[in-house]
Motif scaffolding. Structure first.
Motif, PDB file in Angstrom:
ATOM      1  N   GLY A  42      -4.861  -1.513   0.911  1.00 51.85           N
ATOM      2  CA  GLY A  42      -3.486  -1.480   0.452  1.00 51.85           C
ATOM      3  C   GLY A  42      -2.578  -0.793   1.443  1.00 51.85           C
ATOM      4  N   CYS A  43      -1.330  -0.669   1.055  1.00 57.03           N
ATOM      5  CA  CYS A  43      -0.303  -0.050   1.888  1.00 57.03           C
ATOM      6  C   CYS A  43       0.483   0.959   1.054  1.00 57.03           C
ATOM      7  CB  CYS A  43       0.668  -1.112   2.411  1.00 57.03           C
ATOM      8  SG  CYS A  43      -0.082  -2.371   3.469  1.00 57.03           S
ATOM      9  N   THR A  44       1.007   1.971   1.724  1.00 56.91           N
ATOM     10  CA  THR A  44       1.885   2.939   1.085  1.00 56.91           C
ATOM     11  C   THR A  44       3.129   3.121   1.946  1.00 56.91           C
ATOM     12  OG1 THR A  44       0.801   4.788   2.192  1.00 56.91           O
ATOM     13  CG2 THR A  44       0.001   4.223  -0.004  1.00 56.91           C
ATOM     14  N   VAL A  45       4.207   3.538   1.303  1.00 57.79           N
ATOM     15  CA  VAL A  45       5.468   3.788   1.999  1.00 57.79           C
ATOM     16  C   VAL A  45       5.731   5.285   1.945  1.00 57.79           C
ATOM     17  CG1 VAL A  45       7.951   3.336   1.999  1.00 57.79           C
ATOM     18  CG2 VAL A  45       6.359   1.508   1.384  1.00 57.79           C
ATOM     19  N   GLY A  46       6.061   5.865   3.099  1.00 58.45           N
ATOM     20  CA  GLY A  46       6.326   7.298   3.180  1.00 58.45           C
ATOM     21  C   GLY A  46       7.794   7.585   3.460  1.00 58.45           C
ATOM     22  N   ASN A  47       8.220   8.790   3.143  1.00 55.68           N
ATOM     23  CA  ASN A  47       9.602   9.256   3.291  1.00 55.68           C
ATOM     24  C   ASN A  47      10.548   8.411   2.445  1.00 55.68           C
ATOM     25  OD1 ASN A  47      11.727  10.851   4.021  1.00 55.68           O
ATOM     26  ND2 ASN A  47      11.960  10.016   6.052  1.00 55.68           N
ATOM     27  N   THR A  88       1.976   2.823   5.845  1.00 58.78           N
ATOM     28  CA  THR A  88       0.584   3.018   6.230  1.00 58.78           C
ATOM     29  C   THR A  88      -0.247   2.001   5.468  1.00 58.78           C
ATOM     30  OG1 THR A  88       0.984   5.384   6.485  1.00 58.78           O
ATOM     31  CG2 THR A  88      -1.318   4.680   6.371  1.00 58.78           C
ATOM     32  N   CYS A  89      -1.013   1.184   6.207  1.00 58.15           N
ATOM     33  CA  CYS A  89      -1.868   0.173   5.588  1.00 58.15           C
ATOM     34  C   CYS A  89      -3.302   0.348   6.076  1.00 58.15           C
ATOM     35  CB  CYS A  89      -1.401  -1.233   5.952  1.00 58.15           C
ATOM     36  SG  CYS A  89       0.236  -1.655   5.313  1.00 58.15           S
ATOM     37  N   ALA A 143      -1.789  -2.841  10.683  1.00 59.57           N
ATOM     38  CA  ALA A 143      -2.652  -2.255   9.660  1.00 59.57           C
ATOM     39  C   ALA A 143      -3.837  -1.588  10.349  1.00 59.57           C
ATOM     40  CB  ALA A 143      -3.130  -3.322   8.680  1.00 59.57           C
ATOM     41  N   ASP A 144      -3.682  -0.300  10.655  1.00 54.13           N
ATOM     42  CA  ASP A 144      -4.772   0.430  11.305  1.00 54.13           C
ATOM     43  C   ASP A 144      -5.009   1.795  10.675  1.00 54.13           C
ATOM     44  OD1 ASP A 144      -2.605   1.879  12.175  1.00 54.13           O
ATOM     45  OD2 ASP A 144      -2.891   1.444  14.302  1.00 54.13           O
ATOM     46  N   GLY A 145      -4.445   2.020   9.500  1.00 49.60           N
ATOM     47  CA  GLY A 145      -4.646   3.285   8.800  1.00 49.60           C
ATOM     48  C   GLY A 145      -3.724   4.409   9.234  1.00 49.60           C
ATOM     49  N   THR A 146      -2.831   4.149  10.188  1.00 41.90           N
ATOM     50  CA  THR A 146      -1.894   5.191  10.620  1.00 41.90           C
ATOM     51  C   THR A 146      -0.482   4.837  10.170  1.00 41.90           C
ATOM     52  OG1 THR A 146      -1.499   4.138  12.768  1.00 41.90           O
ATOM     53  CG2 THR A 146      -3.279   5.760  12.655  1.00 41.90           C
ATOM     54  N   ALA A 147       0.337   5.852   9.987  1.00 44.81           N
ATOM     55  CA  ALA A 147       1.728   5.636   9.580  1.00 44.81           C
ATOM     56  C   ALA A 147       2.520   5.073  10.756  1.00 44.81           C
ATOM     57  CB  ALA A 147       2.343   6.955   9.116  1.00 44.81           C
TER      58      ALA A 147
END
Length: 181
Positions: A42-47, A88-89, A143-147
């Motif tokens: 999955g993915c998340t959105v930060g800030n 981040t995905c 999509a590499d796990g980093t923001a």
């Protein structure tokens, strides 16, 4: 008398066997506790922030100007007002970010509005403003796990305006961003 003594001994023995005493021995029991977490793709959105059921992923504030006779640039800033919004995905996904036409789309251009006056603007996926994001267009993300920063830049072009001296006011629009993977 022997009978009383025998009865008394029997009663005391029964009480002693059935009643716990302070002389019980200490013991130790060992067991196991299972611990688990499931990380799904999955993915998340930060800030970002959320208000009720609405996720607010940032904003573009072009600033204050007397007219629109020059190019005006801006970029997406997150909810803290200073840093970009990030995505981040997990590795192995193919995420895309789709942007609709906003609330005031006209002739395939997004527009901010104040009263009945519109100010068209364009969105881009790079800071050199060479890759325009069309209405309902999307941008590919890593999509590499980093923001990573969400690459959205805005530009107001004088050539898109019906008037480079519109009425004074605060012009706004809301673009819906959809993150898919």
């Amino acid at each position: 008398m022997k009978r009383k003594s025998s009865f008394l001994s029997s009663a005391l023995f029964t009480i002693a066997v059935l009643t716990p005493t302070a002389y019980a021995t200490n013991g130790t029991l060992t067991g196991q506790i299972g611990v688990q977490v499931i990380i799904s793709e999955g993915c998340t959105v930060g800030n970002n922030t959320s208000s009720g059921t609405v996720n607010e992923w940032g904003s573009i504030n072009f600033g204050t100007y007397a007219d629109l006779s020059n190019i005006i640039n801006g970029s997406v800033i997150g909810s803290d007002g200073a840093n970009t919004v990030t995505v981040t995905c997990t590795s192995g996904l193919s995420p895309t970010l789709k942007l609709d036409g906003g609330l005031n789309e006209t002739s395939s251009l997004r527009s901010m509005i104040s009263g009945s006056t519109k100010i068209p603007y364009r969105l881009y996926s790079n800071s050199s403003y060479s890759s325009e994001i069309a209405v309902n267009g999307s941008i590919a993300l890593t999509a590499d796990g980093t923001a990573q920063n969400i690459p959205i830049y805005g530009r107001i072009l004088p050539a898109d305006q019906t008037s480079t001296a519109p009425s004074s006011g605060t012009y706004t629009d809301t673009v819906t961003a959809t993150l898919s993977w």
